[in-house]
Motif scaffolding. Sequence first.
Motif, mmCIF file in Angstrom:
data_model
loop_
_atom_site.group_PDB
_atom_site.id
_atom_site.type_symbol
_atom_site.label_atom_id
_atom_site.label_comp_id
_atom_site.label_asym_id
_atom_site.label_seq_id
_atom_site.Cartn_x
_atom_site.Cartn_y
_atom_site.Cartn_z
ATOM 1 N N THR A 71 37.920 -42.814 -10.903
ATOM 2 C CA THR A 71 39.375 -42.661 -10.938
ATOM 3 C C THR A 71 39.819 -41.347 -11.564
ATOM 4 O O THR A 71 41.017 -41.094 -11.658
ATOM 5 C CB THR A 71 40.006 -43.819 -11.720
ATOM 6 O OG1 THR A 71 39.479 -43.828 -13.057
ATOM 7 C CG2 THR A 71 39.709 -45.150 -11.042
ATOM 8 N N TYR A 81 44.599 -40.957 -8.872
ATOM 9 C CA TYR A 81 45.766 -41.669 -8.369
ATOM 10 C C TYR A 81 47.041 -41.170 -9.044
ATOM 11 O O TYR A 81 47.025 -40.688 -10.184
ATOM 12 C CB TYR A 81 45.609 -43.173 -8.617
ATOM 13 C CG TYR A 81 44.411 -43.777 -7.929
ATOM 14 C CD1 TYR A 81 44.422 -44.009 -6.566
ATOM 15 C CD2 TYR A 81 43.266 -44.094 -8.649
ATOM 16 C CE1 TYR A 81 43.312 -44.561 -5.927
ATOM 17 C CE2 TYR A 81 42.152 -44.650 -8.024
ATOM 18 C CZ TYR A 81 42.183 -44.879 -6.662
ATOM 19 O OH TYR A 81 41.085 -45.413 -6.031
ATOM 20 N N LEU A 91 47.493 -48.744 -6.198
ATOM 21 C CA LEU A 91 47.121 -47.386 -6.586
ATOM 22 C C LEU A 91 47.249 -46.462 -5.377
ATOM 23 O O LEU A 91 46.684 -46.728 -4.324
ATOM 24 C CB LEU A 91 45.687 -47.367 -7.123
ATOM 25 C CG LEU A 91 45.457 -48.112 -8.442
ATOM 26 C CD1 LEU A 91 43.975 -48.139 -8.776
ATOM 27 C CD2 LEU A 91 46.241 -47.454 -9.570
ATOM 28 N N ALA A 93 46.572 -42.667 -4.040
ATOM 29 C CA ALA A 93 45.859 -41.422 -4.321
ATOM 30 C C ALA A 93 46.729 -40.229 -3.986
ATOM 31 O O ALA A 93 47.679 -40.320 -3.195
ATOM 32 C CB ALA A 93 44.555 -41.368 -3.522
#
Length: 353
Positions: A71, A81, A91, A93
Amino acid sequence: MFTIKSDHWLSEAGYDKIIEWARSILPEGNRLKKNFYAMKYMMKPLDLGYQKIDMCPNFCMLYYLANAEMTKCITCGHSRYKPRIGRGKTLVAYKKKLRYFPITSRLQRLFMSPRTAEHMTWHQAQDAVDGVMVHPSDGETWKLFNSVHPRFLAESRNVRLGLYTNRFNPFGSFAALYSCWPVILTVYNLPPGMCMRPKFMFLYILIPGPSSPGWNIDVCLRPLIDELAQLWSSEALTYDISRKKNFLMRAALMWIINDFPAYGMLSGWGTHEKLACPYCMENNKAFMLANGGKASLFYCHRHFLPLNHRYRKNKKDFFVGRVEKDVASPRLSGEELHDVVSEYGEDMIYIII
């Protein structure tokens, strides 16, 4: 209909209108798809799609394979994200996504079509004429590759590839600055009249902008490098319709084709200063412009000419009052080049090789 849409840049709305009219004059119960979306869904099993791969906005890394679940960028720390707004749990991106078109299925498709399968061995079946070069297979590099890799040469259907990349602005030269980088492969098994046609120059990677990836372009090329390495080391089972049987296909990237700035990005060699020439290196005769302060290699080419060439004694059209007596530096072998860069560490050796 899909081919017509692609060849004539037809919009989706225009395609749907033509389909609507065609369905109105066809008998009831016809199987013509209702719209563009239904047609794309029908073609999905052909396996000609692409993969979207999240990437760091600073071109540091791809969220790919072992890093697919990460992440945060391991280099710059940038989040993968966007920050959550409100109570949303999904989430999202950042928009920086690499689009990768798998190469193996597209190469296999060339052997599944009767229009192209019989031409995929032209490079080895042609009648070459001494002293005449009509195809890269007539060149010294191709012949040297054959002598070094006889096992690859034994199967004439093994694929030889060339890679090309450069920047372009998809919004036009007068629009806002935007640097988009397509990576294109062309198949050199085909005869000269085919291998340079747009239909046989395949887009495999689309690197998004708006900024250039710079020397981090190798990060974006990782999926392609992994698949090319797999096609070199382990064969892909492929059906050849011209011979009505399967064979094990391998592929090799013969060379890259690009301008000098893109060459610097792909090879890791700095092409913007006095040491820009990858052949002369520190032995070049580059000089700094008096007013602009930039490095220039404009007058560095005469030492490549034969010693009796008339341009060597030309004192008027080149450097005023200067006769060129030096000769070009010898080309370094692979072992010599390895010794030169070994003091800079393993990363530099990997880039040069």
